[in-house]
Design a protein around this motif. Structure first.
Motif, mmCIF file in Angstrom:
data_model
loop_
_atom_site.group_PDB
_atom_site.id
_atom_site.type_symbol
_atom_site.label_atom_id
_atom_site.label_comp_id
_atom_site.label_asym_id
_atom_site.label_seq_id
_atom_site.Cartn_x
_atom_site.Cartn_y
_atom_site.Cartn_z
ATOM 1 N N ALA A 201 37.919 42.210 21.300
ATOM 2 C CA ALA A 201 37.177 42.059 22.447
ATOM 3 C C ALA A 201 36.861 43.147 23.570
ATOM 4 N N GLY A 202 35.935 43.099 23.716
ATOM 5 C CA GLY A 202 35.577 44.493 24.965
ATOM 6 C C GLY A 202 33.941 43.715 25.456
ATOM 7 N N THR A 203 33.776 45.131 26.969
ATOM 8 C CA THR A 203 32.592 44.353 27.121
ATOM 9 C C THR A 203 31.159 45.175 26.286
ATOM 10 N N ASP A 204 29.551 44.882 26.447
ATOM 11 C CA ASP A 204 28.832 45.420 25.484
ATOM 12 C C ASP A 204 28.767 46.609 25.955
ATOM 13 N N GLY A 205 28.562 47.819 24.254
ATOM 14 C CA GLY A 205 28.227 48.877 24.857
ATOM 15 C C GLY A 205 28.875 49.114 23.845
ATOM 16 N N PRO A 206 28.629 51.016 23.259
ATOM 17 C CA PRO A 206 29.598 52.156 22.663
ATOM 18 C C PRO A 206 31.156 52.162 23.044
ATOM 19 N N VAL A 207 31.636 51.943 22.412
ATOM 20 C CA VAL A 207 33.495 52.315 22.149
ATOM 21 C C VAL A 207 33.796 53.306 20.771
ATOM 22 N N SER A 208 34.564 54.250 21.065
ATOM 23 C CA SER A 208 35.053 55.070 20.067
ATOM 24 C C SER A 208 35.865 54.847 19.263
ATOM 25 N N VAL A 209 36.246 55.154 17.933
ATOM 26 C CA VAL A 209 36.985 54.413 17.157
ATOM 27 C C VAL A 209 37.860 55.860 16.669
ATOM 28 N N THR A 210 38.998 55.533 16.651
ATOM 29 C CA THR A 210 40.038 57.146 15.564
ATOM 30 C C THR A 210 41.277 56.157 15.267
ATOM 31 N N ALA A 211 41.862 56.810 14.201
ATOM 32 C CA ALA A 211 43.284 57.082 13.323
ATOM 33 C C ALA A 211 43.708 58.004 13.285
ATOM 34 N N THR A 212 44.598 57.517 13.537
ATOM 35 C CA THR A 212 45.956 58.420 13.809
ATOM 36 C C THR A 212 46.748 58.318 12.811
ATOM 37 N N THR A 213 47.376 59.565 12.082
ATOM 38 C CA THR A 213 48.628 59.934 11.453
ATOM 39 C C THR A 213 49.499 60.756 11.932
ATOM 40 N N PRO A 214 50.752 61.042 10.869
ATOM 41 C CA PRO A 214 52.131 61.687 11.644
ATOM 42 C C PRO A 214 50.683 63.066 11.660
ATOM 43 N N ALA A 215 49.908 63.507 10.978
ATOM 44 C CA ALA A 215 49.226 64.774 11.301
ATOM 45 C C ALA A 215 48.720 64.671 11.996
ATOM 46 N N GLY A 216 48.242 63.986 13.048
ATOM 47 C CA GLY A 216 47.270 63.796 13.711
ATOM 48 C C GLY A 216 46.245 63.234 13.800
#
Length: 231
Positions: A201-216
């Protein structure tokens, strides 16, 4: 007074071979021996040298051995600090990942070395340690390519939590975290190219989505929260 030498001994064991270079120098090949100090003697027609001379000892180093490397994986860019555990590691002169020298290493004790992994192509690498006693057995280390994200489906949703978002990209097999901005979310690794995550949940608007592994951490893609319609 080494001219005419007839024998060179290491704790009474004959040298594998030796050559008298001059009256002051002999080159000898050390025989096999248990680890530790060995008294070296030279015999000539004039007698045998003093075995108790503190300058006439040769030290046999035990062959190093490795038991583990932790962590066992890291980025292809290098820079991961790893801990090598084993035995007889004192005096290490080299740590290698395949044939590539570690960026740096520190001998912490006879049973532990801390090393910084060098850059390497993705895949398995054999890690070895070299000391005056020889080169250790190899232990496995895996170089992982950094994750990348290509798309989010859907790439927008409501401000309340619960939307299942499919992240598509590369090198996602060992994903350890998915974030929407700074918020970690629950996720499932579906394949090396796909992860599903539950949008928070969060306020309306854009958010950044990332995935993390042991490589970064991957590049960021944008997910947009849409405001609820008003009546």
């Amino acid at each position: 007074n080494l001219s005419g030498a007839t024998a060179v001994g290491f704790d009474g064991v004959a040298a594998t071979s030796f050559t008298v270079n001059s009256a002051t120098q002999i080159t000898a090949v050390a025989p096999a021996h248990v680890a530790g100090a060995a008294a070296v003697t030279v015999t000539t027609p004039g007698g045998t040298s003093n075995p108790d001379d503190p300058q006439a000892y040769f030290f046999y180093a035990a062959s190093p051995s490795l038991a583990a490397v932790a962590p066992a994986s890291g980025t292809t860019a290098g820079g991961t600090t790893v801990t090598l555990t084993g035995a007889d590691l004192l005096g290490a002169t080299a740590v290698r990942f395949d044939a590539v020298a570690a960026t740096s290493f520190t001998v912490d004790s006879a049973t532990q070395i801390t090393a910084v992994a060098p850059a390497h192509v993705a895949g398995a690498a054999a890690v070895t340690v070299t000391t005056p006693g020889g080169t250790s057995n190899p232990v496995g280390y895996v170089y992982l390519a950094p994750p990348t994200l290509i798309s989010l489906v859907p790439d927008e949703g409501p401000t309340h939590a619960g939307t299942v978002v499919t992240l598509t990209g590369t090198n996602l097999t060992v994903t350890t975290e998915v974030r929407f901005d700074a918020t970690p979310v629950s996720f499932t690794v579906v394949s090396p190219t796909q992860v599903t995550a539950v949008a928070p949940a969060g306020t309306d608007g854009p958010v950044s989505v990332t995935a993390t592994t042991p490589a970064g951490t991957s590049n960021a893609l944008t997910y947009t929260r849409l405001p609820a319609p008003g009546i």
